[in-house]
Design a protein around this motif. Structure first.
Motif, short mmCIF file in Angstrom:
data_model
loop_
_atom_site.label_atom_id
_atom_site.label_comp_id
_atom_site.label_asym_id
_atom_site.label_seq_id
_atom_site.Cartn_x
_atom_site.Cartn_y
_atom_site.Cartn_z
N ILE A 2 59.09 3.09 9.27
CA ILE A 2 58.49 3.52 8.81
C ILE A 2 59.06 4.47 7.64
O ILE A 2 60.18 4.90 8.10
N PRO A 3 58.53 3.94 6.53
CA PRO A 3 59.59 4.89 5.31
C PRO A 3 59.47 6.41 5.85
O PRO A 3 58.14 7.18 6.35
N ASP A 8 57.53 7.64 -0.13
CA ASP A 8 57.88 5.91 0.34
C ASP A 8 56.67 5.28 1.53
O ASP A 8 56.40 4.02 1.59
N GLN A 9 56.62 5.97 2.08
CA GLN A 9 54.96 6.12 3.23
C GLN A 9 53.80 5.28 1.91
O GLN A 9 53.32 3.95 2.40
N SER A 11 53.66 4.34 -0.64
CA SER A 11 53.98 3.19 -1.72
C SER A 11 54.18 1.73 -0.57
O SER A 11 53.20 0.92 -0.64
N ASP A 12 55.13 1.95 0.42
CA ASP A 12 54.46 0.90 2.16
C ASP A 12 53.46 0.75 2.59
O ASP A 12 52.68 -0.61 3.02
N LEU A 13 51.97 1.91 2.64
CA LEU A 13 50.57 1.53 3.07
C LEU A 13 50.22 0.82 1.55
O LEU A 13 49.21 -0.27 1.93
N TYR A 14 50.44 1.03 0.55
CA TYR A 14 49.78 0.84 -0.51
C TYR A 14 50.63 -1.08 -0.90
O TYR A 14 49.22 -1.78 -0.75
N PHE A 15 51.35 -1.22 -0.51
CA PHE A 15 51.87 -2.78 -0.52
C PHE A 15 51.12 -3.26 0.62
O PHE A 15 50.30 -4.68 0.08
#
Length: 142
Positions: A2-3, A8-9, A11-15
């Motif tokens: 987890i970022p 960053d979190q 962005s990670d979820l969007y990806f």
């Protein structure tokens, strides 16, 4: 992992959501057979899934699902231009296979009343409650 920061979190979820949506779209696709394999690719096909801005999106070499592939083998060979359903359980086309062929505007259904109708070129095998009819194509013996 987890970022550590909120941006960053997000962005990670969007990806991750985008990847899930992409894979969901690729679980079942329609395509058109554009290449019939020979040699080491015999029994495999490449299909065009789309055409965007003049660029064709082609699959790799795919095997087909058959009605029988054990003690009873029913081997249907696809032809160039045939519309097919392509399935991938994971949504990743690297593990996809051709599920079935589908009638299309270019290849319309010709049979509307015979329970079993097999046509190859001009030769037809028709099976119904009334019996079996074989119609040989031009230049063939019946």
């Amino acid at each position: 992992m987890i970022p550590s920061t909120l941006p960053d979190q997000i962005s990670d979820l969007y990806f991750r959501i985008a990847e899930v949506e992409r894979r969901a779209r690729n679980r079942k696709r329609k395509g058109t057979v554009v290449e019939v394999g020979t040699g080491e690719n015999s029994g495999k096909y490449r299909a065009q899934l789309s055409d965007q801005n003049g660029k064709r999106f082609l699959t790799g070499w795919l095997k087909t699902r058959q009605l029988g592939a054990g003690g009873v083998k029913i081997d249907i060979m696809l032809t160039k231009g045939e519309q097919v359903d392509i399935i991938s359980e994971s949504g990743d086309l690297t593990d996809a296979q051709i599920d079935f062929s589908t009638y299309s505007d270019d290849n319309k259904r010709e049979n509307n009343d015979t329970p079993l109708h097999i046509k190859i070129g001009d030769t037809v095998l028709a099976v119904s409650n009334e019996g079996v009819t074989i119609t040989a194509g031009v230049g063939h013996l019946a």
